[in-house]
Design a protein around this motif. Sequence first.
Motif, PDB file in Angstrom:
ATOM      1  N   TRP A  76     -31.270  24.650  30.263  1.00 19.71           N
ATOM      2  CA  TRP A  76     -31.796  25.110  28.978  1.00 19.71           C
ATOM      3  C   TRP A  76     -33.157  24.496  28.684  1.00 19.71           C
ATOM      4  O   TRP A  76     -33.476  23.408  29.168  1.00 19.71           O
ATOM      5  N   ARG A  77     -33.915  25.174  27.847  1.00 18.91           N
ATOM      6  CA  ARG A  77     -35.121  24.590  27.278  1.00 18.91           C
ATOM      7  C   ARG A  77     -34.699  23.562  26.222  1.00 18.91           C
ATOM      8  O   ARG A  77     -33.722  23.768  25.499  1.00 18.91           O
ATOM      9  N   ALA A  78     -35.438  22.475  26.123  1.00 12.85           N
ATOM     10  CA  ALA A  78     -35.106  21.417  25.163  1.00 12.85           C
ATOM     11  C   ALA A  78     -35.348  21.875  23.730  1.00 12.85           C
ATOM     12  O   ALA A  78     -36.239  22.680  23.456  1.00 12.85           O
ATOM     13  N   ALA A  79     -34.543  21.327  22.814  1.00 14.58           N
ATOM     14  CA  ALA A  79     -34.718  21.635  21.397  1.00 14.58           C
ATOM     15  C   ALA A  79     -35.930  20.913  20.822  1.00 14.58           C
ATOM     16  O   ALA A  79     -36.613  21.426  19.942  1.00 14.58           O
ATOM     17  N   ASP A  80     -36.194  19.706  21.318  1.00 20.65           N
ATOM     18  CA  ASP A  80     -37.355  18.948  20.853  1.00 20.65           C
ATOM     19  C   ASP A  80     -37.744  17.943  21.927  1.00 20.65           C
ATOM     20  O   ASP A  80     -37.052  17.780  22.936  1.00 20.65           O
ATOM     21  N   GLU A  81     -38.842  17.228  21.691  1.00 12.92           N
ATOM     22  CA  GLU A  81     -39.383  16.320  22.704  1.00 12.92           C
ATOM     23  C   GLU A  81     -38.461  15.137  22.987  1.00 12.92           C
ATOM     24  O   GLU A  81     -38.537  14.513  24.049  1.00 12.92           O
ATOM     25  N   HIS A  82     -37.585  14.807  22.044  1.00 13.24           N
ATOM     26  CA  HIS A  82     -36.720  13.641  22.210  1.00 13.24           C
ATOM     27  C   HIS A  82     -35.623  13.876  23.253  1.00 13.24           C
ATOM     28  O   HIS A  82     -35.067  12.910  23.774  1.00 13.24           O
ATOM     29  N   GLU A  83     -35.300  15.133  23.531  1.00 13.94           N
ATOM     30  CA  GLU A  83     -34.263  15.409  24.532  1.00 13.94           C
ATOM     31  C   GLU A  83     -34.841  16.084  25.775  1.00 13.94           C
ATOM     32  O   GLU A  83     -34.110  16.562  26.626  1.00 13.94           O
ATOM     33  N   ALA A  84     -36.164  16.103  25.884  1.00 13.27           N
ATOM     34  CA  ALA A  84     -36.813  16.876  26.936  1.00 13.27           C
ATOM     35  C   ALA A  84     -37.151  16.031  28.162  1.00 13.27           C
ATOM     36  O   ALA A  84     -37.554  14.872  28.053  1.00 13.27           O
ATOM     37  N   VAL A  85     -36.986  16.654  29.323  1.00 13.21           N
ATOM     38  CA  VAL A  85     -37.495  16.130  30.585  1.00 13.21           C
ATOM     39  C   VAL A  85     -38.367  17.225  31.188  1.00 13.21           C
ATOM     40  O   VAL A  85     -37.934  18.369  31.309  1.00 13.21           O
ATOM     41  N   GLY A  89     -43.036  22.395  34.804  1.00 11.94           N
ATOM     42  CA  GLY A  89     -43.727  22.967  33.654  1.00 11.94           C
ATOM     43  C   GLY A  89     -42.806  23.359  32.516  1.00 11.94           C
ATOM     44  O   GLY A  89     -43.271  23.899  31.507  1.00 11.94           O
ATOM     45  N   TYR A  90     -41.515  23.086  32.627  1.00 12.16           N
ATOM     46  CA  TYR A  90     -40.544  23.400  31.583  1.00 12.16           C
ATOM     47  C   TYR A  90     -40.071  22.105  30.921  1.00 12.16           C
ATOM     48  O   TYR A  90     -39.905  21.085  31.586  1.00 12.16           O
ATOM     49  N   GLU A  91     -39.846  22.169  29.612  1.00 15.68           N
ATOM     50  CA  GLU A  91     -39.226  21.063  28.891  1.00 15.68           C
ATOM     51  C   GLU A  91     -37.723  21.314  28.915  1.00 15.68           C
ATOM     52  O   GLU A  91     -37.196  22.129  28.156  1.00 15.68           O
ATOM     53  N   VAL A  92     -37.021  20.625  29.821  1.00 12.87           N
ATOM     54  CA  VAL A  92     -35.614  20.892  30.069  1.00 12.87           C
ATOM     55  C   VAL A  92     -34.733  19.996  29.203  1.00 12.87           C
ATOM     56  O   VAL A  92     -34.987  18.792  29.062  1.00 12.87           O
ATOM     57  N   ALA A  93     -33.686  20.571  28.601  1.00 16.10           N
ATOM     58  CA  ALA A  93     -32.752  19.800  27.787  1.00 16.10           C
ATOM     59  C   ALA A  93     -32.090  18.723  28.633  1.00 16.10           C
ATOM     60  O   ALA A  93     -31.741  18.946  29.798  1.00 16.10           O
ATOM     61  N   SER A  94     -31.912  17.539  28.044  1.00 16.32           N
ATOM     62  CA  SER A  94     -31.366  16.424  28.800  1.00 16.32           C
ATOM     63  C   SER A  94     -30.527  15.522  27.902  1.00 16.32           C
ATOM     64  O   SER A  94     -30.592  15.597  26.673  1.00 16.32           O
ATOM     65  N   VAL A  95     -29.761  14.649  28.544  1.00 17.34           N
ATOM     66  CA  VAL A  95     -29.021  13.578  27.880  1.00 17.34           C
ATOM     67  C   VAL A  95     -29.375  12.291  28.607  1.00 17.34           C
ATOM     68  O   VAL A  95     -29.257  12.214  29.829  1.00 17.34           O
ATOM     69  N   ALA A  96     -29.846  11.301  27.866  1.00 16.53           N
ATOM     70  CA  ALA A  96     -30.250  10.028  28.461  1.00 16.53           C
ATOM     71  C   ALA A  96     -31.255  10.242  29.592  1.00 16.53           C
ATOM     72  O   ALA A  96     -31.158   9.620  30.656  1.00 16.53           O
ATOM     73  N   PRO A 203     -28.645  12.942  37.758  1.00 16.75           N
ATOM     74  CA  PRO A 203     -29.174  11.582  37.667  1.00 16.75           C
ATOM     75  C   PRO A 203     -30.596  11.422  38.176  1.00 16.75           C
ATOM     76  O   PRO A 203     -31.242  10.413  37.888  1.00 16.75           O
ATOM     77  N   ARG A 204     -31.088  12.393  38.955  1.00 12.77           N
ATOM     78  CA  ARG A 204     -32.418  12.251  39.549  1.00 12.77           C
ATOM     79  C   ARG A 204     -33.244  13.523  39.305  1.00 12.77           C
ATOM     80  O   ARG A 204     -33.221  14.456  40.117  1.00 12.77           O
ATOM     81  N   PRO A 205     -33.964  13.566  38.189  1.00  6.62           N
ATOM     82  CA  PRO A 205     -34.732  14.770  37.846  1.00  6.62           C
ATOM     83  C   PRO A 205     -35.698  15.212  38.939  1.00  6.62           C
ATOM     84  O   PRO A 205     -35.959  16.416  39.081  1.00  6.62           O
ATOM     85  N   GLU A 206     -36.208  14.262  39.731  1.00  7.59           N
ATOM     86  CA  GLU A 206     -37.172  14.636  40.774  1.00  7.59           C
ATOM     87  C   GLU A 206     -36.550  15.559  41.818  1.00  7.59           C
ATOM     88  O   GLU A 206     -37.268  16.336  42.464  1.00  7.59           O
ATOM     89  N   ARG A 207     -35.249  15.503  41.989  1.00  9.78           N
ATOM     90  CA  ARG A 207     -34.584  16.385  42.954  1.00  9.78           C
ATOM     91  C   ARG A 207     -34.523  17.837  42.455  1.00  9.78           C
ATOM     92  O   ARG A 207     -34.184  18.736  43.215  1.00  9.78           O
ATOM     93  N   LEU A 208     -34.841  18.033  41.184  1.00 15.72           N
ATOM     94  CA  LEU A 208     -34.801  19.377  40.617  1.00 15.72           C
ATOM     95  C   LEU A 208     -36.169  20.049  40.584  1.00 15.72           C
ATOM     96  O   LEU A 208     -36.306  21.155  40.062  1.00 15.72           O
ATOM     97  N   GLU A 209     -37.175  19.389  41.161  1.00 15.12           N
ATOM     98  CA  GLU A 209     -38.499  20.013  41.232  1.00 15.12           C
ATOM     99  C   GLU A 209     -38.425  21.251  42.129  1.00 15.12           C
ATOM    100  O   GLU A 209     -37.959  21.182  43.262  1.00 15.12           O
ATOM    101  N   GLY A 210     -38.841  22.371  41.607  1.00 18.58           N
ATOM    102  CA  GLY A 210     -38.714  23.648  42.299  1.00 18.58           C
ATOM    103  C   GLY A 210     -37.448  24.375  41.922  1.00 18.58           C
ATOM    104  O   GLY A 210     -37.434  25.606  41.809  1.00 18.58           O
ATOM    105  N   VAL A 211     -36.363  23.627  41.710  1.00 16.57           N
ATOM    106  CA  VAL A 211     -35.078  24.239  41.354  1.00 16.57           C
ATOM    107  C   VAL A 211     -35.148  24.884  39.973  1.00 16.57           C
ATOM    108  O   VAL A 211     -34.681  26.010  39.765  1.00 16.57           O
ATOM    109  N   VAL A 212     -35.757  24.175  39.024  1.00 20.70           N
ATOM    110  CA  VAL A 212     -35.856  24.692  37.660  1.00 20.70           C
ATOM    111  C   VAL A 212     -36.689  25.974  37.632  1.00 20.70           C
ATOM    112  O   VAL A 212     -36.319  26.975  36.995  1.00 20.70           O
TER     113      VAL A 212
END
Length: 309
Positions: A76-85, A89-96, A203-212
């Motif tokens: 998902w796209r993040a609701a705001d910058e506080h939950e975004a990774v 080029g996408y602000e992806v919804a995240s937890v911690a 746990p590793r956002p860098e592994r999702l580069e290209g996937v998103v």
Amino acid sequence: MEVNCEGCAGCCMDWRPLLAEAGNDESANKRRAEPLRDDATRAPLDGDTNFVPLTRDEVRAFLEAEMADALTPRFWRAADEHEAVAIDGYEVASVADRPVFFVGLRKPPKPVAPFDLEDESWLPACVFLDPTTLQCRIHDSDLLPDECSAYPAHNIALEQETECERVEAAFGGDRLVDNSVPEDLDGLLLGSQALGEKLFCHPRPERLEGVVERTASGNLTREDRAECLAVAAASSAGTVAISDYHYEWGKEQALEESDSWVTDALEEWESRREDADGVPSAAIADAVETARGAPETPGWDALEEYSSH
């Protein structure tokens, strides 16, 4: 809870193109209720209107059954910058600071004629939907997701419009016959309850580069899906912890060559849609799916006019 499913399968396919063809796309952006999403802020990166989220144990069951190719992630796209990774080029919804996702069932294009329409149309339909009978091939199987067996009770419990009601509004007829919610209804897994059970944290956002990016464009590869399935299989209920053992197991299972009918059927549906000159009869599902070992569906003659989920 009682629904009239014959000739419908509205909850198993994306039938918005039919409305667009008729010049009535008022319901085009309505979706199945989801515990993470707010319709105004957390838009999914994919275009599936009724994504069915699986639990961790269900993901593992599909992996054990060599049906990893039937599954796909949703971000998902993040609701705001506080939950975004930020990824691709996408602000992806995240937890911690860990991107979160669901795992659900893929929808290849299939020739179907729902809602008593005379002619088939190519529509994205659940990998397990029989185009001829519009019934689920795993309805009586242990693999049937809890979300499917409970639908549309979850939407009603959340006071959200159901796919049954949207079909009624668009095509007429009676689909939602009894909207009472069972007292023993469970499996909603809202908010923090969903963490590690239905809502998975990578746990590793860098592994999702290209996937998103490939998620958003609809071009996910088998390796992309395997990465997400491995994390889902390795998740722990109520936490963001990941089991290294189950991650390696899940990755190996997802990438292993499969003898399941699902893999070849998915590829053939995509190929037929790309090469098609017109829309074939739904009966070609016998050659594409049944001949490869897909479970047959019972048809409607032996069932009551109104069937219950």
